[in-house]
Each structure stands twice: as C-alpha cells, then as structure tokens.
Design a protein around this motif. Structure first.
Motif, mmCIF file in Angstrom:
data_model
loop_
_atom_site.group_PDB
_atom_site.id
_atom_site.type_symbol
_atom_site.label_atom_id
_atom_site.label_comp_id
_atom_site.label_asym_id
_atom_site.label_seq_id
_atom_site.Cartn_x
_atom_site.Cartn_y
_atom_site.Cartn_z
ATOM 1 N N PHE A 1 -2.859 -0.001 12.218
ATOM 2 C CA PHE A 1 -2.212 -1.309 12.143
ATOM 3 C C PHE A 1 -2.024 -1.865 13.544
ATOM 4 C CE2 PHE A 1 1.628 -3.847 12.565
ATOM 5 C CZ PHE A 1 1.393 -4.861 11.659
ATOM 6 N N TRP A 2 -1.530 -1.033 14.457
ATOM 7 C CA TRP A 2 -1.264 -1.511 15.818
ATOM 8 C C TRP A 2 -2.554 -1.766 16.591
ATOM 9 C CZ3 TRP A 2 2.966 -3.793 16.230
ATOM 10 C CH2 TRP A 2 4.083 -3.371 15.520
ATOM 11 N N THR A 3 -3.611 -1.054 16.270
ATOM 12 C CA THR A 3 -4.902 -1.314 16.895
ATOM 13 C C THR A 3 -5.417 -2.681 16.453
ATOM 14 O OG1 THR A 3 -5.412 1.040 16.953
ATOM 15 C CG2 THR A 3 -7.272 -0.481 17.145
ATOM 16 N N ILE A 4 -5.306 -2.955 15.171
ATOM 17 C CA ILE A 4 -5.754 -4.246 14.645
ATOM 18 C C ILE A 4 -4.866 -5.371 15.171
ATOM 19 C CG2 ILE A 4 -5.943 -5.640 12.541
ATOM 20 C CD1 ILE A 4 -6.711 -2.987 11.107
ATOM 21 N N HIS A 5 -3.563 -5.138 15.181
ATOM 22 C CA HIS A 5 -2.634 -6.176 15.625
ATOM 23 C C HIS A 5 -2.746 -6.423 17.124
ATOM 24 C CE1 HIS A 5 1.051 -8.419 16.338
ATOM 25 N NE2 HIS A 5 0.952 -8.767 15.073
ATOM 26 N N ASN A 6 -3.122 -5.397 17.881
ATOM 27 C CA ASN A 6 -3.340 -5.516 19.320
ATOM 28 C C ASN A 6 -2.100 -6.044 20.049
ATOM 29 O OD1 ASN A 6 -4.842 -5.217 21.640
ATOM 30 N ND2 ASN A 6 -5.750 -7.251 21.515
ATOM 31 N N HIS B 1 0.797 -1.225 0.000
ATOM 32 C CA HIS B 1 0.000 0.000 0.000
ATOM 33 C C HIS B 1 0.827 1.273 0.000
ATOM 34 C CE1 HIS B 1 -3.458 -2.529 0.594
ATOM 35 N NE2 HIS B 1 -2.898 -3.058 1.654
ATOM 36 N N GLY B 2 2.129 1.160 0.081
ATOM 37 C CA GLY B 2 2.971 2.348 0.096
ATOM 38 C C GLY B 2 3.047 2.969 1.481
ATOM 39 N N GLU B 3 3.590 4.158 1.521
ATOM 40 C CA GLU B 3 3.788 4.871 2.783
ATOM 41 C C GLU B 3 2.470 5.001 3.546
ATOM 42 O OE1 GLU B 3 6.669 6.690 3.954
ATOM 43 O OE2 GLU B 3 7.891 5.676 2.460
ATOM 44 N N HIS B 4 2.576 4.870 4.856
ATOM 45 C CA HIS B 4 1.395 5.001 5.712
ATOM 46 C C HIS B 4 1.423 6.336 6.445
ATOM 47 C CE1 HIS B 4 0.196 0.945 5.030
ATOM 48 N NE2 HIS B 4 1.161 0.396 5.710
ATOM 49 N N THR B 5 0.258 6.922 6.608
ATOM 50 C CA THR B 5 0.148 8.102 7.453
ATOM 51 C C THR B 5 0.274 7.644 8.904
ATOM 52 O OG1 THR B 5 -2.238 7.891 7.737
ATOM 53 C CG2 THR B 5 -1.468 9.163 5.817
ATOM 54 N N PRO B 6 0.560 8.548 9.816
ATOM 55 C CA PRO B 6 0.599 8.150 11.228
ATOM 56 C C PRO B 6 -0.706 7.503 11.698
ATOM 57 C CG PRO B 6 1.599 10.312 10.946
ATOM 58 C CD PRO B 6 0.994 9.925 9.611
ATOM 59 N N GLU B 7 -1.833 7.962 11.173
ATOM 60 C CA GLU B 7 -3.118 7.381 11.554
ATOM 61 C C GLU B 7 -3.235 5.939 11.063
ATOM 62 O OE1 GLU B 7 -2.903 10.405 9.873
ATOM 63 O OE2 GLU B 7 -3.169 11.620 11.668
ATOM 64 N N GLU B 8 -2.766 5.687 9.846
ATOM 65 C CA GLU B 8 -2.807 4.326 9.305
ATOM 66 C C GLU B 8 -1.854 3.406 10.069
ATOM 67 O OE1 GLU B 8 -3.892 5.095 4.618
ATOM 68 O OE2 GLU B 8 -1.837 5.462 5.294
ATOM 69 N N GLN B 9 -0.705 3.934 10.462
ATOM 70 C CA GLN B 9 0.228 3.142 11.255
ATOM 71 C C GLN B 9 -0.403 2.782 12.598
ATOM 72 O OE1 GLN B 9 4.007 5.131 11.568
ATOM 73 N NE2 GLN B 9 4.236 5.261 9.348
ATOM 74 N N GLU B 10 -1.070 3.725 13.195
ATOM 75 C CA GLU B 10 -1.730 3.468 14.479
ATOM 76 C C GLU B 10 -2.853 2.450 14.311
ATOM 77 O OE1 GLU B 10 -1.633 3.420 18.296
ATOM 78 O OE2 GLU B 10 -0.257 4.710 17.191
#
Length: 139
Positions: free
Chosen positions: A32-37, A21-30
């Motif tokens: 990822f971590w919410t989903i990954h838990n 998906h290419g570069e992630h915004t800080p919100e998209e990175q966050e």
C-alpha cells in the motif's frame, strides 16, 4: 497540500481498503505504501491515525451512529464511514488539532474521495459530534 492532509487522505484510503479486503499482512501493508508513495512524515502521521481508528472503531461507531438518525453506520458509503471514523478519532483523541480544522479537513477529503453530497453529509454529522466531544470548541 500539507503533510497532515496527505496523511489523512492516505489513512482514509488505507482504512477503506482494509474494510474491503480485511486484515492485511505486513507485505500487503508495505505494498500500500509503495503504491501510495508517501513521504516518511506523511506515512508516520497516517499510520498514527490508522492505528488509532482501528483500535477504537467500536467506540468511534458508538459516537457516530446516534447522530445518523434512523440509519446504521454499516449502511453508509464506505468512504463516508471511514472519513467520519477518522475525523471522530481526531476530535476525541487528538486535542491539539482544533475541531474546526478536523471538520474542514474531513469535508475536503469527503469531497475529493466520496460521492456528490459526501462533503455536506460529513459536515452535518461532524458538527453534531463535535458539540458532544468538544463542547467548549467553536466547531
């Protein structure tokens, strides 16, 4: 499963998504971590690996590609490519983790996230690279 294994798996998943998906915004990175838990310690280790791989991707690819024997790194399955990059990063830049541990972890992650022969493929490539990057190690 230990925090380093979880961190490595999360890092591979992040690198895979980032490549797709290419570069992630800080919100998209966050997100990822919410989903990954992931626990805080797992996330911290994963982020260290992610930043290391992303900062050194051309260097890591330059170590991997000659070992591929008539194959370009971009033709590899995305999971295998990112498992290899992560493991080569650890071999080259994280000397406190023994080469055998790096290789075994990469094999197990490749088996769980990759296709049928991913574990064997990753094993063969990493053993060759470990001999160059850590020649005194018994990988």
């Amino acid at each position: 499963m230990g925090k380093r294994r979880e961190g490595r798996e999360a890092a591979v998943q992040f690198l895979f998504a980032n490549e797709l998906h290419g570069e992630h915004t800080p919100e998209e990175q966050e997100a990822f971590w919410t989903i990954h838990n992931a626990k805080t310690s797992v996330r911290a280790y994963a982020e260290t690996l992610i930043h290391g791989v992303m900062e050194r991707t051309p260097e890591l690819d330059a170590l991997i590609e000659p070992v591929l024997e008539n194959f370009r790194i971009q033709r590899l399955a995305a999971v295998d490519r990112n498992v290899l990059r992560l493991a080569v990063y650890e071999l080259a830049h994280v000397p406190d983790v023994p080469a055998a541990v790096v290789i075994n972890e990469a094999i197990e992650i490749a088996k769980s996230l990759g296709a049928g022969e991913s574990g064997s493929f990753v094993n063969g490539i990493l053993h060759k690279i470990a001999q160059k990057v850590r020649p005194k190690s018994n990988a």
